[in-house]
Structure formats: C-alpha cells, structure tokens
Write an enzyme that holds these catalytic residues in place. Structure first.
Site, PDB file in Angstrom:
ATOM      1  N   ASP A  79       0.800  -1.223   0.000  1.00 51.88           N
ATOM      2  CA  ASP A  79       0.000   0.000   0.000  1.00 51.88           C
ATOM      3  C   ASP A  79       0.827   1.265   0.000  1.00 51.88           C
ATOM      4  O   ASP A  79       0.425   2.289  -0.556  1.00 51.88           O
ATOM      5  CB  ASP A  79      -0.942   0.022   1.210  1.00 51.88           C
ATOM      6  CG  ASP A  79      -0.200   0.304   2.506  1.00 51.88           C
ATOM      7  OD1 ASP A  79       0.690  -0.492   2.871  1.00 51.88           O
ATOM      8  OD2 ASP A  79      -0.485   1.331   3.150  1.00 51.88           O
ATOM      9  N   ASP A  82       5.658   0.449   3.361  1.00 52.62           N
ATOM     10  CA  ASP A  82       5.905  -0.784   4.103  1.00 52.62           C
ATOM     11  C   ASP A  82       5.670  -1.974   3.175  1.00 52.62           C
ATOM     12  O   ASP A  82       5.534  -1.818   1.962  1.00 52.62           O
ATOM     13  CB  ASP A  82       5.027  -0.848   5.351  1.00 52.62           C
ATOM     14  CG  ASP A  82       3.543  -0.687   5.027  1.00 52.62           C
ATOM     15  OD1 ASP A  82       3.170  -0.858   3.847  1.00 52.62           O
ATOM     16  OD2 ASP A  82       2.752  -0.383   5.938  1.00 52.62           O
ATOM     17  N   TYR A 230      -5.673   0.916   9.056  1.00 53.82           N
ATOM     18  CA  TYR A 230      -6.754   1.185   8.108  1.00 53.82           C
ATOM     19  C   TYR A 230      -8.098   0.790   8.713  1.00 53.82           C
ATOM     20  O   TYR A 230      -8.884   0.042   8.118  1.00 53.82           O
ATOM     21  CB  TYR A 230      -6.505   0.456   6.783  1.00 53.82           C
ATOM     22  CG  TYR A 230      -5.379   1.056   5.979  1.00 53.82           C
ATOM     23  CD1 TYR A 230      -5.560   2.253   5.281  1.00 53.82           C
ATOM     24  CD2 TYR A 230      -4.123   0.454   5.936  1.00 53.82           C
ATOM     25  CE1 TYR A 230      -4.517   2.825   4.549  1.00 53.82           C
ATOM     26  CE2 TYR A 230      -3.082   1.021   5.217  1.00 53.82           C
ATOM     27  CZ  TYR A 230      -3.289   2.206   4.527  1.00 53.82           C
ATOM     28  OH  TYR A 230      -2.264   2.772   3.809  1.00 53.82           O
ATOM     29  N   GLU A 478       5.764   9.789   2.973  1.00 52.89           N
ATOM     30  CA  GLU A 478       5.455   8.427   2.527  1.00 52.89           C
ATOM     31  C   GLU A 478       4.498   8.438   1.341  1.00 52.89           C
ATOM     32  O   GLU A 478       3.474   9.127   1.359  1.00 52.89           O
ATOM     33  CB  GLU A 478       4.838   7.618   3.664  1.00 52.89           C
ATOM     34  CG  GLU A 478       4.637   6.147   3.314  1.00 52.89           C
ATOM     35  CD  GLU A 478       4.212   5.306   4.500  1.00 52.89           C
ATOM     36  OE1 GLU A 478       4.354   4.076   4.425  1.00 52.89           O
ATOM     37  OE2 GLU A 478       3.741   5.875   5.511  1.00 52.89           O
TER      38      GLU A 478
END
Length: 499
Positions: A79, A82, A230, A478
C-alpha cells in the site's frame, strides 16, 4: 488497448473537452507526469514480477503469501512504504484506476496500456483473494511485525499472516470495496478481453452478495491487523452502496439500483441518514475510508435531470460548494500557496481524490448544461475544473517551495521518501540479505534514497506550505497507491488540454 473504449465514449470525451477549451494550459508537462504516475505502481508490486517490469530495481517478493492457510495469495500491491498488503485501500486504488481509465482512457495515448496493466495486477490478486466461497482475504502481513523492521520486500522474513473475513467474522467494507473494484474493472476489459471481464463481473456479484448477506465491520473481525492502520471509521454501509452502484453501472441490472433506492429510504439505515441529512459533512468525504462523495458523483450521471435526482445531485452540488474557495459553505481549508487541506495525514490523498471527482462531475454538468449554485455564487463546469487544475499544478511544482511532490518529476522533488524498497540498496547492488534491523542505518542516513521510486506522490507539505525532506515524517514523506490512483485520471484530462 485502445479498442476497449467505444467510439461513442470517445466522442463524448472530445465534446466535453471542446466545451472546456478555455482551460488550455501549458504550465506543466502533464503527459510526462502521467507516464510517471502510472510507472509508480510497478514499484509497489508484490509477487513474481513480469519480464516487462520497467522499474528494474524491484525484484520478486512475498512468493509464499497465503501458504500459512494452504492457499496462493501471491500478487497485489504494497500500500505504501511498508510491505503489508492491506486489501481495503488496495481495492480502492484499483477502483480509482479503473474509473480513471473509464472516464479518460481515450486521452492517455500509449500510457493506456500501462494503466490497464496496473489494473490487472490488482484484479488478478483480488480474484485469488475472493476465490474461496464464503471468505474474503482482508490483508496479508502482520503490520506490527512489518513496521518493526526496515527491510526490502525481497528480503522479508516478517510474519506474513493471512487475515480472512468470513460468515461469522464479516468484513463488509473490504468485501464491498473489492466488489466495486472488480465491477469497475470488468468495464475496462469489456471489449478487449471479454472472458476476463465476465469473470471479474461474476466474482464482483458474488463478493457483493457475501458483503451484504453477512454484514459487519472488519475492524472487529481482523482487529489489530488493520487497526489503527486502516480502521473503517465511518461504517461499512457506504461501501455497500458504492459496490451496488458500480455493479449497476457494469450490469444495468435493476436489482442493484433498487438496492440503492430501497436503502436510502430506510430510516433505520445510518448511511441513509447521512445521505439524506442536510447537516454534517459526510457528503464531502471521499477516499479509501469514505465513499459518500464518490457515490453521489458516480450516480449523478444516471439521474441528472430525472425524477430520481435527489439526494444525489443535491449532495454532489454540496460537495462542490464545500471545496470552492469562494463558496459561502466551504468546509476545506487552503494553505497560503493554495493546497487543499482536510484533517488527517497524507494530505495529498485528498487533493488527488477530490480533484478527480471535481473533474468528472464538471464534465457531467457540462453534458447536462448545468451549473452549481453555492448560495449566491455560481460555479460553472469551467470554474470547477480550474479548482482541480490549481491542485495539480501545486503538486507538480507551482508552489512556494518550487518543489514537485511527485518523485522523479521536475528538477526539485523529495529525495528521502519514507519507503523501504527505495531507501535500501537494490538486490543488483547488494545481493546479500539485509535483515530486519540491518536496514536501520539506511533509514537514518542523510543521503538521498538510492532507488528512485519514479512517479510516487508523497504525503505533501504542511498547511504552511513547508516540507522537510526526512524519512521519519511519514505523514508527509510516505507515498501511497491511493494517492496516485485518482491522479492518473486527473493527469490524463489535463494532458489532453495541452495537445
């Protein structure tokens, strides 16, 4: 690949562009940005990489995903920075890529082929994830274990736990979003690969039935596997509406439209209360967690100038008014340099997702010869498009720092993004295994990342237009797939205005 878009759709797109001719621009190279925006997804691939892989510093990874429960769940996307496969935002990513192609595919030129490849990489994985009847894979990878390491995906020795939702431990939001992704994608392949399109649509229908028949949130079923990363914060009913809307678009089966109409009139439904309410701001929310504004914009094309207009058109108009800077009912804020802000991290996800909705809705309004009234302020389709253009240009470098927030685009862009694969030396340059904590010195290094994740959008600057190029500030540095996916359609649109 061009054949997948019918001639009639091409004509509609061109007519819409002609109406927007006053917006012709030359301030950015939108075509270059589009190419790089799509390329980014190759850097996020999990699984066995194809021979045509263009981002060559990435290699095969996570080739045994699903083996802990005796299944093959190899593939899909990481995603963000990571190495976890979170299926809820991944499904939203795939839906956004598909919608971008459905609306703007004819404008993408040679990039269309790669956009479709990016969609298929997601849908191939979701077909696996929903291959066992009565279950749906919600996630692959223990996030606690993963986040404890700074490790290349190719070296992963962290826990690759498979998190599954089922009839007794449901996950309606992740299941319904996967149904939406499969249904939307079935339309992308409808003419170019009919058999594959039919498989996607059949699976979308069965996954939606599972999500609807066994209702419940994956927050409870998966727990710390997804929370706090999430968590679904606003309930799963919006995903059920969203999935039904995409299935209706893909099938034209009235049962899905009836499902929507029946449920918005259900006074016991919390989402119906949100949808029909004249208070609150849920109508203005859109992203991996909330689908409210997206539902209204998607449905608006079918109901505009019909007896079924409301609450969809009413709320889609309110959405526009919540963003328009001169609107008396604006609910977002703007930085001094003009970047849209909403609460939460990774702010560019809002700028890209909401810009896509603005452009799509503006085109629908143009085709219907309508405008939006925000009190005494009138927003024409051209004005709505100009708001989206301001966001795109800011992201690509027209901002107080003169910085592009797309990696690899322009002369000045983030060099130290929060991304494991980009930060650590590639397998080509360092064939030896880099263990869990062996990557920490690379994370702490002041040097630029050795592998350029071309096309990646980072979280972006703060609300004072300042950006500190450091890996530790993940909310700003990120990248995520769901920031890039809607930007594909946005860039395709503005690319067409430069031709």
């Amino acid at each position: 690949m061009q054949e997948m878009v019918s001639k009639s759709r091409i004509i509609l797109v061109l007519l819409g562009l002609a109406a927007m001719s006053l917006l012709k621009v030359a301030s950015q190279n939108y075509g270059d940005a589009l190419t790089k925006c799509i390329l980014f997804f190759e850097g996020q691939r999990s699984g066995k990489l194809p021979s045509a892989q263009r981002m060559t510093w990435r290699k095969d990874s996570a080739l045994h995903d699903g083996s802990d429960i005796g299944e093959d769940f190899v593939g899909g996307y990481y995603d963000a920075g990571d190495n976890v496969k979170f299926n809820f935002p991944m499904a939203f990513t795939t839906t956004m890529l598909a919608w971008s192609v459905l609306e703007f595919g004819p404008l993408m030129g040679t990039d269309l082929e790669h956009a479709v490849e990016a969609i298929r990489w997601g849908t191939d994985y979701f077909l696996k994830s929903a291959s066992v009847p009565g279950t749906v894979v919600a996630q692959i990878g223990d996030p606690i274990s993963d986040h404890n390491c700074w490790e290349r995906p190719e070296d992963m020795d962290t826990l690759r736990t498979t998190y599954v939702v089922n009839q007794t431990h449901p996950g309606s939001e992740v299941s319904a979003e996967i149904a939406a992704a499969l249904a939307a994608s079935s339309l992308v392949f409808k003419t170019s690969d009919t058999q594959y399109s039919e498989i996607l649509l059949q699976r979308a229908s069965s996954v939606f039935d599972f999500a609807n028949n066994y209702q419940g949130s994956y927050n409870l079923s998966v727990g710390q596997g997804v929370c706090p990363f999430y968590c679904d914060s606003n309930g799963y009913e919006d995903e059920l509406f969203w999935g039904a809307a995409w299935l209706y678009k893909a099938t034209n089966d009235p049962k899905y439209w009836d499902y929507i109409l029946r449920n918005i009139s259900n006074s016991a439904s919390s989402f119906a209360k949100r949808l029909n309410s004249v208070v609150g701001n849920s109508f203005a929310e859109f992203g991996w967690d909330s689908k409210d504004a997206g539902i209204n914009v998607l449905v608006s094309k079918w109901v505009m100038n019909t007896p079924n207009e409301n609450p969809f058109i009413f709320n889609a108009d309110r959405f526009v008014c919540s963003i328009l800077p001169e609107s008396p009912t604006i609910s977002v804020t703007y930085s001094p340099g003009g970047l849209l802000f909403k609460p939460g991290g990774s702010n560019l996800q809002h700028a890209t997702s909401l810009s896509l909705l603005l452009i799509i809705y503006a085109r629908y309004l143009e085709q219907a010869h309508r405008v939006v009234s925000c009190g005494n302020v009138v927003a024409t389709p051209a004005r709505i498009i100009s708001v989206a253009k301001g966001q795109v240009d800011y992201i690509l470098g027209k901002n107080p720092l003169g910085m592009s927030y797309m990696v690899g685009y322009g002369n000045k862009f983030p060099q130290k993004i929060h991304h494991r694969g980009s930060t650590l030396p590639s397998i080509d340059n360092h064939p030896g295994h880099i263990g869990c904590h062996d990557g920490t010195p690379y994370f702490e290094s002041e040097d630029p990342n050795p592998n350029v994740l071309v096309g990646a959008l980072v979280g972006g600057p703060d609300n004072s237009d300042q950006y500190v190029d450091v890996r530790v500030n993940a909310s700003e540095s990120e990248p995520t797939t769901y920031m890039n996916a809607p930007f594909v359609g946005v860039l395709a649109y503005f690319k067409s205005l430069q031709s």
